[in-house]
Design an enzyme around this catalytic site. Structure first.
Site, PDB file in Angstrom:
ATOM      1  N   ASP A 230       3.411   5.060   3.615  1.00 33.44           N
ATOM      2  CA  ASP A 230       2.418   4.341   2.819  1.00 33.44           C
ATOM      3  C   ASP A 230       2.711   4.489   1.324  1.00 33.44           C
ATOM      4  O   ASP A 230       3.014   5.591   0.846  1.00 33.44           O
ATOM      5  CB  ASP A 230       1.042   4.956   3.131  1.00 33.44           C
ATOM      6  CG  ASP A 230      -0.092   4.252   2.427  1.00 33.44           C
ATOM      7  OD1 ASP A 230      -0.266   3.058   2.697  1.00 33.44           O
ATOM      8  OD2 ASP A 230      -0.792   4.883   1.623  1.00 33.44           O
ATOM      9  N   GLU A 290       6.626   0.958   3.051  1.00 27.05           N
ATOM     10  CA  GLU A 290       5.781  -0.045   2.409  1.00 27.05           C
ATOM     11  C   GLU A 290       6.359  -0.233   1.005  1.00 27.05           C
ATOM     12  O   GLU A 290       5.981   0.448   0.054  1.00 27.05           O
ATOM     13  CB  GLU A 290       4.318   0.400   2.318  1.00 27.05           C
ATOM     14  CG  GLU A 290       3.436  -0.748   1.858  1.00 27.05           C
ATOM     15  CD  GLU A 290       2.084  -0.326   1.277  1.00 27.05           C
ATOM     16  OE1 GLU A 290       1.856   0.856   1.000  1.00 27.05           O
ATOM     17  OE2 GLU A 290       1.257  -1.231   1.083  1.00 27.05           O
TER      18      GLU A 290
HETATM   19  C1  GLC Z   1      -1.352   1.043   1.278  1.00 27.32           C
HETATM   20  C2  GLC Z   1      -2.144   0.646   2.506  1.00 27.32           C
HETATM   21  C3  GLC Z   1      -3.508   0.206   2.065  1.00 27.32           C
HETATM   22  C4  GLC Z   1      -4.186   1.383   1.386  1.00 27.32           C
HETATM   23  C5  GLC Z   1      -3.328   1.911   0.240  1.00 27.32           C
HETATM   24  C6  GLC Z   1      -3.809   3.258  -0.232  1.00 27.32           C
HETATM   25  O1  GLC Z   1      -1.129  -0.005   0.422  1.00 27.32           O
HETATM   26  O2  GLC Z   1      -1.465  -0.337   3.213  1.00 27.32           O
HETATM   27  O3  GLC Z   1      -4.283  -0.244   3.134  1.00 27.32           O
HETATM   28  O4  GLC Z   1      -5.438   0.998   0.898  1.00 27.32           O
HETATM   29  O5  GLC Z   1      -1.990   2.094   0.631  1.00 27.32           O
HETATM   30  O6  GLC Z   1      -3.495   4.245   0.704  1.00 27.32           O
END
Ligand code: GLC
Length: 566
Positions: A230, A290
């Site tokens: 993440d 991500e």
């Molecule tokens: C990432 C996740 C999102 C979350 C953020 C903070 O972007 O995909 O859903 O709110 O991280 O953890």
């Protein structure tokens, strides 16, 4: 629309069972590809997938109960968004204990059971690793804030303010307001890129690195096959915490715009990810990132070049083509395909409006859903499906601020409505609450559940669901789709995107009409070595299927996929 030359669902199941565990049995294939390169990944938002105890929220036993559904769809690995203990401010992305399961979702025993059942069906489990921050209720942070000399003080980023009521610098939280929160007890501010309840970990502290790496080891031992990482971009900040450059205007939260220059995408992140990869390699695990990049050059950095970094950085550039544009998709695919790494494609996720809404024209949405499946499931690379995409699930955005669950939707209303719309319960059948739960679910289902649900689409040979199943079965059985190179065709066509997946003496031809008018496309495949090739239709929405490969008339949003053999 009818499928042509396709196996019936019963035959299709037989085909699948002939190839039950190609990935599981062979770690590396003849082309040197590993299991994750041929796998189909499926993202599950656990709160919304299947509710085994009728609490209105999904859970792990719910997921386990749907293993057959996933297998039949053609899924090889599921990525479950955070299911760890959490105050649920950001619905799990605020983790208060990395080594347990939140009671909302079950227990560690339920988790082990899910892994076991998954193994029986060759469905691997990928967890979400929230690497940038913890919850403010995590024991590390509770200790950290307890005093300036606490053992965990330096596990987070604490600084004095610039003056009375002045945070250490001008950084915005991406979720609105300052990225600093004053803690009155110790008189210092802590840094949070996301909500104030999500304090950033200090990755410059080796103790943090060790503790976090050990978390991944702990789960690998429990049977997980990898992690989706993440918010990796935001792991590091410059040490002197310089102000970000201000830009004109204000954002949707009313904060002055700024360039996120000194608190994201720092080179140190790549060093940390490379080390995390070394840990993953101890367990033959896969790391999915991500990774929000502004161009292919940035995406390339996540693969690591000469040193190993992430096997699967997600290509979000692809998700940002928000219109059906053959030239735009062609451009993005060409870039990622030549990046030197293994491409990873997705159409939407729990933070992005569903593909059905982004590409739908309101009239041909189901045809467009098949078209988009035809695109992203036939490319060279690994697809990550978002649950419900295979049904044509659509966004159900809140219409009143008081109904919003996602805090950014309440903060930024009405410019930012939050992400509830793309996180609604999976649509299993046409009974109340789409068969998800007997009680009102945590988010309401859209009216489309009456027609777009698993039970109804299962019975309809022309459904989006069956189109996905056929495509995924092809991906698992066709060597050219699994291994073949991507060769763009008719590159100047403004409406129809066409390409070959070429492998040895075979190729698969894909032609997708991205417009709402009929187009006839001509293929001269001699330069690609398939001038006299025999063609067999594999899957099409065209009626009747084209007689000759040299000239194909594609109905609006039509899909044509054929095998060519010399
Ligand atoms: C990432 C996740 C999102 C979350 C953020 C903070 O972007 O995909 O859903 O709110 O991280 O953890």
């Amino acid at each position: 629309m009818k499928f042509r030359n396709l196996a019936t669902p019963a035959l299709f199941t037989v085909i699948l069972s002939l190839f039950p565990s190609v990935q599981a049995q062979k770690k590396i294939d003849a082309e040197g590809h590993q299991w994750w390169q041929h796998a189909v990944f499926y993202e599950i938002y656990p709160r919304s997938f299947a509710d085994s105890d009728n609490s209105g929220m999904g859970d792990l036993n719910g997921i386990t109960s749907k293993m057959d559904y996933l297998k039949q769809l053609g899924v090889d690995a599921i990525w479950i968004t955070p299911c760890f203990p959490s105050p649920q401010v950001d619905f799990g992305y605020d983790v208060s204990d990395y080594e347990d399961i939140d009671p909302t979702y079950g227990t560690l025993k339920d988790f082990d059971h899910m892994v076991e059942e998954g193994k029986k069906k060759d469905v691997r489990i990928i967890l979400d690793f929230v690497i940038n921050h913890t919850s403010d209720q995590h024991k590390w942070f509770l200790d950290s804030k307890s005093s300036k000399t606490a053992g965990h003080r330096d596990w987070y980023i604490w600084r004095d303010g610039k003056g009375a009521n002045q945070p250490p610098n001008n950084w915005n939280s991406t979720f609105g307001g300052s990225a600093w929160k004053l803690d009155p007890a110790t008189g210092q501010y802590y840094y949070h890129y996301f909500y104030a309840e999500q304090p950033d970990l200090n990755w410059r502290n080796p103790a943090v690195e060790k503790a976090m790496f050990d978390v991944t080891r702990w789960w690998y031992k429990r049977g997980v096959s990898g992690f989706r990482l993440d918010a990796v971009d935001t792991m590091f900040e410059v040490e002197d915490l310089r102000d970000n450059p201000t830009l004109p205007g204000i954002n949707k939260f009313g904060d002055p715009n700024q360039e996120v220059k000194y608190n994201a995408k720092l080179p140190e992140m790549h060093d940390a990810l490379t080390k995390l990869r070394t840990v993953a390699d101890e367990s033959d695990a896969v790391l999915i990132g991500e990774t929000w990049t502004k161009n292919i050059e940035e995406l390339k950095e996540y693969y690591g070049g000469h040193r190993k970094e992430l096997q699967m950085p997600m290509d979000f550039l692809f998700t940002q083509v928000n219109q059906l544009s053959a030239p735009e998709f062609r451009r993005q695919i060409a870039g990622v395909d030549k990046s030197g790494g293994w491409p990873v494609y997705l159409l939407s996720n729990h933070d992005i409006v569903r593909a059905y809404n982004r590409y739908g024209d309101g009239q041909h949405n189901d045809d467009i859903a098949k078209l988009m499946a035809g695109l992203f499931l036939t490319l060279r690379g690994t697809p990550i499906l978002y649950y419900g995409e295979e049904l044509g699930m659509e966004n159900n955005d809140p219409t009143r601020r008081e109904d919003v669950k996602d805090p950014i939707g309440r903060l930024g209303w009405p410019k930012e409505k939050g992400r509830d719309g793309e996180r609604t319960p999976m649509q299993w059948n046409d009974s109340a609450n789409a068969g998800f739960s007997t009680v009102a679910p945590w988010l309401p289902v859209p009216a489309s559940y009456k027609t777009h649900n698993v039970a109804a689409e299962d019975k309809d040979p022309d459904s989006i669901l069956n189109f996905y199943r056929h495509l995924l079965a092809l991906r698992h059985t066709d060597a050219a789709l699994a291994e073949g190179e991507y060769v763009a065709l008719n590159e100047n066509d403004p409406n129809v995107i066409s390409y070959l997946r070429r492998y040895k003496n075979e190729a698969v031809l894909v032609a997708l009409n991205m417009s709402n008018t009929e187009h006839t496309v001509k293929f001269d495949l001699a330069p690609q070595g398939f001038g006299k090739a025999k063609s067999t239709t594999l899957l099409t929405t065209l009626k009747p299927a084209p007689a000759r490969i040299e000239e194909v008339s594609l109905a609006p949003f039509g899909v044509y996929i054929a095998r060519l053999s010399k």
